[in-house]
Design an enzyme around this catalytic site. Structure first.
Site, PDB file in Angstrom:
ATOM      1  N   HIS A 147      67.024  24.150  40.393  1.00 53.72           N
ATOM      2  CA  HIS A 147      67.322  24.782  39.106  1.00 53.72           C
ATOM      3  C   HIS A 147      68.767  25.272  39.129  1.00 53.72           C
ATOM      4  O   HIS A 147      69.198  25.894  40.096  1.00 53.72           O
ATOM      5  CB  HIS A 147      66.378  25.957  38.854  1.00 53.72           C
ATOM      6  CG  HIS A 147      66.741  26.759  37.646  1.00 53.72           C
ATOM      7  ND1 HIS A 147      66.519  26.311  36.368  1.00 53.72           N
ATOM      8  CD2 HIS A 147      67.341  27.960  37.525  1.00 53.72           C
ATOM      9  CE1 HIS A 147      66.953  27.217  35.509  1.00 53.72           C
ATOM     10  NE2 HIS A 147      67.464  28.233  36.185  1.00 53.72           N
ATOM     11  N   SER A 149      71.622  27.571  36.992  1.00 49.74           N
ATOM     12  CA  SER A 149      71.754  28.617  35.989  1.00 49.74           C
ATOM     13  C   SER A 149      72.995  29.445  36.308  1.00 49.74           C
ATOM     14  O   SER A 149      73.354  29.599  37.471  1.00 49.74           O
ATOM     15  CB  SER A 149      70.519  29.518  36.014  1.00 49.74           C
ATOM     16  OG  SER A 149      70.717  30.674  35.250  1.00 49.74           O
ATOM     17  N   GLU A 161      67.315  21.604  35.306  1.00 47.34           N
ATOM     18  CA  GLU A 161      66.525  21.354  36.512  1.00 47.34           C
ATOM     19  C   GLU A 161      66.568  19.883  36.869  1.00 47.34           C
ATOM     20  O   GLU A 161      66.679  19.026  35.993  1.00 47.34           O
ATOM     21  CB  GLU A 161      65.041  21.730  36.322  1.00 47.34           C
ATOM     22  CG  GLU A 161      64.760  23.193  36.243  1.00 47.34           C
ATOM     23  CD  GLU A 161      64.921  23.725  34.829  1.00 47.34           C
ATOM     24  OE1 GLU A 161      64.738  22.955  33.873  1.00 47.34           O
ATOM     25  OE2 GLU A 161      65.264  24.903  34.695  1.00 47.34           O
TER      26      GLU A 161
END
Length: 171
Positions: A147, A149, A161
């Site tokens: 993931h 971010s 992702e």
């Protein structure tokens, strides 16, 4: 997927022909994003060379991971990312095959802040991963979810992702 396998075969052959003898391993991964966009990842790993909590059940160890990911574009232009992360691995005991689980948090740098329907807002992203697989005869095969971010540094923080199958070997 055929495109991923072709690119992967060429990269693997090139690395095998030019890789110097060292303690670095090479991983090739192919997979998809949440939107089914294909990704291919090439990475180098170096083991921590130490273990913790070693017992008859297994041991905690880890590795440094430096990777390049190519994100194929369907709706928008393709993207590229470079990443670096420490990864912790719990390797279960076994004679010839050793199952493992892994987790890590690192940093990534993207060439573009947009990919598909995601607005990443910043080129800098954190990279969180979990995975599992099997180690055998100096090789590894496994499944991994990563993931990306920016942890709210700037909005929007859509994140992205990847879900990949990977193969790791020593040269």
């Amino acid at each position: 997927m055929k495109r991923l396998l072709s690119i992967g075969a060429v990269v693997t052959l090139a690395l095998g022909a030019s890789a110097p003898a060292s303690a670095w391993d090479v991983t090739l991964a192919g997979g998809v994003t949440r939107e089914s966009t294909e990704v291919i990842r090439l990475a180098l790993q170096r083991d921590f060379e130490r273990s913790w909590w070693q017992s008859s059940t297994g041991r905690l160890t880890g590795y440094w991971d430096a990777g390049y990911t190519y994100w194929f574009g369907d709706q928008s232009a393709s993207n590229h990312s470079l990443s670096f992360a420490p990864v912790f691995v719990y390797e279960f005991a076994g004679e010839s095959v050793r199952p493992y689980v892994e987790a890590g948090i690192g940093a990534a740098l993207f060439s573009s802040t947009e990919h598909e329907s995601h607005d990443l807002s910043t080129a800098f992203q954190f990279e969180d991963r979990i995975g599992f697989g099997l180690r055998f005869a100096g090789q590894e095969i496994g499944v991994r979810a990563i993931h990306y971010s920016n942890a709210g540094i700037k909005n929007p923080n859509d994140g992205a992702e990847t879900y990949t199958l990977h193969y790791r070997t020593s040269f």
